[in-house]
Design a protein around this motif. Sequence first.
Motif, PDB file in Angstrom:
ATOM      1  N   ALA A  32       0.807  -1.223   0.000  1.00  0.00           N
ATOM      2  CA  ALA A  32       0.000   0.000   0.000  1.00  0.00           C
ATOM      3  C   ALA A  32       0.843   1.278   0.000  1.00  0.00           C
ATOM      4  O   ALA A  32       1.896   1.347   0.610  1.00  0.00           O
ATOM      5  N   ASP A  33       0.326   2.282  -0.720  1.00  0.00           N
ATOM      6  CA  ASP A  33       0.887   3.624  -0.651  1.00  0.00           C
ATOM      7  C   ASP A  33       0.185   4.428   0.438  1.00  0.00           C
ATOM      8  O   ASP A  33       0.751   5.350   1.003  1.00  0.00           O
ATOM      9  N   ALA A  34      -1.078   4.102   0.654  1.00  0.00           N
ATOM     10  CA  ALA A  34      -1.849   4.875   1.620  1.00  0.00           C
ATOM     11  C   ALA A  34      -2.676   3.959   2.503  1.00  0.00           C
ATOM     12  O   ALA A  34      -3.090   2.875   2.087  1.00  0.00           O
ATOM     13  N   LEU A  35      -2.891   4.411   3.732  1.00  0.00           N
ATOM     14  CA  LEU A  35      -3.754   3.711   4.669  1.00  0.00           C
ATOM     15  C   LEU A  35      -5.037   4.527   4.780  1.00  0.00           C
ATOM     16  O   LEU A  35      -4.992   5.731   5.035  1.00  0.00           O
ATOM     17  N   LEU A  36      -6.147   3.872   4.545  1.00  0.00           N
ATOM     18  CA  LEU A  36      -7.440   4.558   4.624  1.00  0.00           C
ATOM     19  C   LEU A  36      -8.141   4.072   5.881  1.00  0.00           C
ATOM     20  O   LEU A  36      -8.476   2.897   5.999  1.00  0.00           O
ATOM     21  N   VAL A  37      -8.350   4.963   6.839  1.00  0.00           N
ATOM     22  CA  VAL A  37      -8.873   4.543   8.137  1.00  0.00           C
ATOM     23  C   VAL A  37     -10.283   5.077   8.344  1.00  0.00           C
ATOM     24  O   VAL A  37     -10.548   6.263   8.146  1.00  0.00           O
ATOM     25  N   THR A  38     -11.199   4.174   8.767  1.00  0.00           N
ATOM     26  CA  THR A  38     -12.547   4.594   9.145  1.00  0.00           C
ATOM     27  C   THR A  38     -12.757   4.267  10.617  1.00  0.00           C
ATOM     28  O   THR A  38     -12.014   3.475  11.199  1.00  0.00           O
ATOM     29  N   GLY A  39     -13.759   4.862  11.218  1.00  0.00           N
ATOM     30  CA  GLY A  39     -14.124   4.510  12.587  1.00  0.00           C
ATOM     31  C   GLY A  39     -13.439   5.389  13.626  1.00  0.00           C
ATOM     32  O   GLY A  39     -12.447   6.043  13.354  1.00  0.00           O
ATOM     33  N   PRO A  40     -13.990   5.383  14.847  1.00  0.00           N
ATOM     34  CA  PRO A  40     -13.520   6.300  15.899  1.00  0.00           C
ATOM     35  C   PRO A  40     -12.291   5.794  16.663  1.00  0.00           C
ATOM     36  O   PRO A  40     -11.927   6.393  17.664  1.00  0.00           O
ATOM     37  N   VAL A  41     -11.674   4.727  16.238  1.00  0.00           N
ATOM     38  CA  VAL A  41     -10.537   4.063  16.884  1.00  0.00           C
ATOM     39  C   VAL A  41     -10.926   3.540  18.273  1.00  0.00           C
ATOM     40  O   VAL A  41     -10.660   4.173  19.310  1.00  0.00           O
ATOM     41  N   GLY A  42     -11.564   2.391  18.271  1.00  0.00           N
ATOM     42  CA  GLY A  42     -11.865   1.708  19.525  1.00  0.00           C
ATOM     43  C   GLY A  42     -10.576   1.203  20.151  1.00  0.00           C
ATOM     44  O   GLY A  42      -9.612   0.939  19.440  1.00  0.00           O
ATOM     45  N   LYS A  43     -10.579   1.079  21.472  1.00  0.00           N
ATOM     46  CA  LYS A  43      -9.356   0.633  22.170  1.00  0.00           C
ATOM     47  C   LYS A  43      -8.844  -0.696  21.631  1.00  0.00           C
ATOM     48  O   LYS A  43      -7.637  -0.915  21.546  1.00  0.00           O
ATOM     49  N   ASN A  44      -9.794  -1.586  21.274  1.00  0.00           N
ATOM     50  CA  ASN A  44      -9.375  -2.912  20.822  1.00  0.00           C
ATOM     51  C   ASN A  44      -8.636  -2.863  19.488  1.00  0.00           C
ATOM     52  O   ASN A  44      -7.910  -3.785  19.149  1.00  0.00           O
ATOM     53  N   MET A  45      -8.854  -1.801  18.708  1.00  0.00           N
ATOM     54  CA  MET A  45      -8.261  -1.740  17.377  1.00  0.00           C
ATOM     55  C   MET A  45      -6.960  -0.948  17.337  1.00  0.00           C
ATOM     56  O   MET A  45      -6.306  -0.856  16.300  1.00  0.00           O
ATOM     57  N   LEU A  46      -6.591  -0.379  18.463  1.00  0.00           N
ATOM     58  CA  LEU A  46      -5.422   0.490  18.502  1.00  0.00           C
ATOM     59  C   LEU A  46      -4.158  -0.225  18.034  1.00  0.00           C
ATOM     60  O   LEU A  46      -3.418   0.264  17.171  1.00  0.00           O
ATOM     61  N   LEU A  47      -3.925  -1.399  18.591  1.00  0.00           N
ATOM     62  CA  LEU A  47      -2.711  -2.147  18.267  1.00  0.00           C
ATOM     63  C   LEU A  47      -2.719  -2.583  16.798  1.00  0.00           C
ATOM     64  O   LEU A  47      -1.707  -2.449  16.093  1.00  0.00           O
ATOM     65  N   ALA A  48      -3.879  -3.063  16.343  1.00  0.00           N
ATOM     66  CA  ALA A  48      -3.982  -3.532  14.956  1.00  0.00           C
ATOM     67  C   ALA A  48      -3.729  -2.378  13.983  1.00  0.00           C
ATOM     68  O   ALA A  48      -3.075  -2.552  12.956  1.00  0.00           O
ATOM     69  N   LEU A  49      -4.231  -1.203  14.336  1.00  0.00           N
ATOM     70  CA  LEU A  49      -4.041  -0.037  13.473  1.00  0.00           C
ATOM     71  C   LEU A  49      -2.558   0.328  13.389  1.00  0.00           C
ATOM     72  O   LEU A  49      -2.001   0.540  12.310  1.00  0.00           O
ATOM     73  N   GLN A  50      -1.920   0.353  14.545  1.00  0.00           N
ATOM     74  CA  GLN A  50      -0.498   0.700  14.599  1.00  0.00           C
ATOM     75  C   GLN A  50       0.336  -0.319  13.819  1.00  0.00           C
ATOM     76  O   GLN A  50       1.213   0.046  13.040  1.00  0.00           O
ATOM     77  N   LYS A  51       0.009  -1.605  14.006  1.00  0.00           N
ATOM     78  CA  LYS A  51       0.769  -2.653  13.327  1.00  0.00           C
ATOM     79  C   LYS A  51       0.592  -2.591  11.810  1.00  0.00           C
ATOM     80  O   LYS A  51       1.529  -2.840  11.057  1.00  0.00           O
ATOM     81  N   THR A  52      -0.637  -2.272  11.388  1.00  0.00           N
ATOM     82  CA  THR A  52      -0.881  -2.169   9.947  1.00  0.00           C
ATOM     83  C   THR A  52      -0.061  -1.028   9.364  1.00  0.00           C
ATOM     84  O   THR A  52       0.558  -1.155   8.305  1.00  0.00           O
ATOM     85  N   TYR A  53      -0.035   0.078  10.092  1.00  0.00           N
ATOM     86  CA  TYR A  53       0.731   1.237   9.630  1.00  0.00           C
ATOM     87  C   TYR A  53       2.219   0.897   9.560  1.00  0.00           C
ATOM     88  O   TYR A  53       2.897   1.183   8.572  1.00  0.00           O
ATOM     89  N   ASP A  54       2.717   0.238  10.618  1.00  0.00           N
ATOM     90  CA  ASP A  54       4.142  -0.114  10.657  1.00  0.00           C
ATOM     91  C   ASP A  54       4.539  -1.063   9.525  1.00  0.00           C
ATOM     92  O   ASP A  54       5.684  -1.048   9.081  1.00  0.00           O
ATOM     93  N   ALA A  55       3.577  -1.886   9.089  1.00  0.00           N
ATOM     94  CA  ALA A  55       3.893  -2.871   8.047  1.00  0.00           C
ATOM     95  C   ALA A  55       3.998  -2.252   6.663  1.00  0.00           C
ATOM     96  O   ALA A  55       4.448  -2.899   5.722  1.00  0.00           O
ATOM     97  N   MET A  56       3.577  -0.984   6.536  1.00  0.00           N
ATOM     98  CA  MET A  56       3.612  -0.347   5.209  1.00  0.00           C
ATOM     99  C   MET A  56       5.012   0.171   4.896  1.00  0.00           C
ATOM    100  O   MET A  56       5.698   0.673   5.775  1.00  0.00           O
ATOM    101  N   PRO A  57       5.401   0.063   3.616  1.00  0.00           N
ATOM    102  CA  PRO A  57       6.702   0.620   3.229  1.00  0.00           C
ATOM    103  C   PRO A  57       6.641   2.142   3.105  1.00  0.00           C
ATOM    104  O   PRO A  57       5.586   2.699   2.837  1.00  0.00           O
ATOM    105  N   GLU A  58       7.772   2.791   3.320  1.00  0.00           N
ATOM    106  CA  GLU A  58       7.865   4.244   3.121  1.00  0.00           C
ATOM    107  C   GLU A  58       8.016   4.538   1.638  1.00  0.00           C
ATOM    108  O   GLU A  58       8.593   3.724   0.918  1.00  0.00           O
ATOM    109  N   PRO A  59       7.605   5.698   1.162  1.00  0.00           N
ATOM    110  CA  PRO A  59       6.804   6.700   1.843  1.00  0.00           C
ATOM    111  C   PRO A  59       5.345   6.285   1.923  1.00  0.00           C
ATOM    112  O   PRO A  59       4.871   5.563   1.065  1.00  0.00           O
ATOM    113  N   LYS A  60       4.661   6.735   2.962  1.00  0.00           N
ATOM    114  CA  LYS A  60       3.271   6.314   3.141  1.00  0.00           C
ATOM    115  C   LYS A  60       2.394   7.466   3.604  1.00  0.00           C
ATOM    116  O   LYS A  60       2.857   8.380   4.280  1.00  0.00           O
TER     117      LYS A  60
END
Lengths: 494, 169
Positions: free
Chosen positions: B86-114
């Motif tokens: 992915a070049d871009a991460l498209l995020v929906t939702g209010p960021v529930g506590k349970n999704m915090l880690l998954a969101l961060q991990k998904t972002y970290d897995a993306m190559p730069e530039p992002k």
Amino acid sequence: MTHKDEVYIEAAADNFGALCLSLHKEHCSPVMGMFARELKDDYRIYCAFISVKLKKWFFATLDIPKDNPQFPSIAKEIYSANLFEREIREMFGINPIGNPDNRRLRLHEEVWPKGSFPLRKDFVPPKEKPEGREYPFAKVEGEGVFEVPVGPVHAGIIGPGHFRFSVAGEPIVNLELRLGFSHRGVEKLLENKIPSAAVRLTECVAGDSAVAHSWAFCHAVEKIGGIKVPERAAIIRAILLELERMYNHVADIGGMAIDVGFSHPAALASIIKESIHSLNQRLTGSRFLKGINVIGGVARDIGNLDGLDSIMADFKDLKGILLSSVSFLDRVEPTGILRRETAENLGVTGLAGRASGIAIDLRQGFMETYNKLDYKLSTYSSGDCLARLKIRIDEFEGSAKLIRRLLENLPQGEILASDINFKEGYSLGYVEGWRGPVLYWVNLDGEGKIDRCKIIDPSFRSWQGLSYAVLGEIIPDFPLCNKSFDLSYPGGDL
Amino acid sequence: MSTLDKLLLCRLRKGIVTVPVEIQKVEQMGAELKKAINARFRRSFNIREVDTGSCGICEAEIIAANNPVYDVARFGVNFVASPRHADALLVTGPVGKNMLLALQKTYDAMPEPKLVITLGDCALDGGIFKESYYVEGGVSKILPVTLHIPGCPPTPLEIIEALLGLLKQ
């Protein structure tokens, strides 16, 4: 104030289980909902059953003192109570004695501390560190057994949920769901709100069931206040509910086609869906029919429904393509069978229940607006993906017929009640959404504000049905099985 | 005549009256979008979507942007299965506590530039769920957000328009 379609029966701790069991057996009903509510010195537990024959709801209630918050679990006798008991333990800290599963559903152990119960009145957001305990999935062990974890971020554009498959070779021997990733604390957010200010929030519980959820909530509040919804408004609500059913059903029909790689009908289905969205937009200003239900009626009148004929002509093509393709039918039949007995035990109702032979539909006899229309219920007994597909096809066509009949019955007149008031009391609001019965149990306090609102989306119970339906199937068929149920992540997680 | 026109014409002949959107507008914006993507991303702009607790219809509109009526893939916007692509991460939702880690991990897995794009009112600041005990309230508290697409939910056309606005800069 009592309502003629709700019966409340008080029980004591020693006969609560027996009462529930007799209601369960007498009315052949699963636990439709079980929830707690905080009183001054007590907690009160409600356990709801539906009587299709009497067209009534039965509630067994039990008061338990706050200083000893526990009650005897009924899940051993009535399995459909299991998830609700776990929910009560998690949200109120009331212990269902005898229920061995103390894993949390929504407040994940990794991020939420022990001993903090959001639905208690004295709840403050916790400052303690999370429990940090790892979630214990059921383990399947043996030679050649593999575990496949999937989610919460999936390959497609869908909601978050975690699926843990255990496979022996190709077939799935166990599927465990871990949900709660969409938990937003809606029930707590609703507390202390004036009902008219809360409708908007109920639309966002599950956005694809906005009409069903907001209507069920309005229904409960209107019952409490004795608010008479004008007939025109009631019929408009029903028309919109059927439109909601249509766009979701056609999306799933297309989704099932795409999940077996049959892209041509899937493309046609998404065009039909888009057409219904634009019809929705023209009628209400919202592609997803949001902002139309208000307490006492509807916010705006609707125009004509031109375009429905062409949608039906396109749908006829879609149906023809799908049901005449042997290779497609070979994939959906008999894949993902949910047996009737399993469905009954789990409390699976609505669309998935009807595909397994459980003939419950609130549009028959429960919802007033539909009483005059002779609505034909569609049920199948095979419980496989094909049955769920056929139910969708039947209901799509049924909805179009209903809309035409509702339009014929649409009287002129007001669309909003004149006597809107919010007084103290409680009631159950219910609507047959496209997934199944959407229930809202609402209690208003002396000032007319929401004291407790329990939301029960059919997804909450039906998710377990999915984990039984996939047993023996192969993982590549999981997307198809999942789509055939198409349950709501946010609706179940609240 | 494009494939889309043919498809729609075929349906029109069969009697469809509800032509969903202003096709002209989609085509015109799409052409511009394609030009911008060709120039900056060598013909494909890949997006990974993450739902952090939305009510589900933001996803429905993103899926709708991929249906044959809008079909953003023909302009070079692809929704990919892995954050690695992915070049871009498209995020929906209010960021529930349970999704915090998954969101961060998904972002970290993306190559730069992002890039990070948020979609829907909840993703901006928690929206209607802002006051909840279980939402973090807004993606920008967690990740560097380049673009926000407002709406509850934004329509497919608005999504295309917003992407065009971003990529033309």
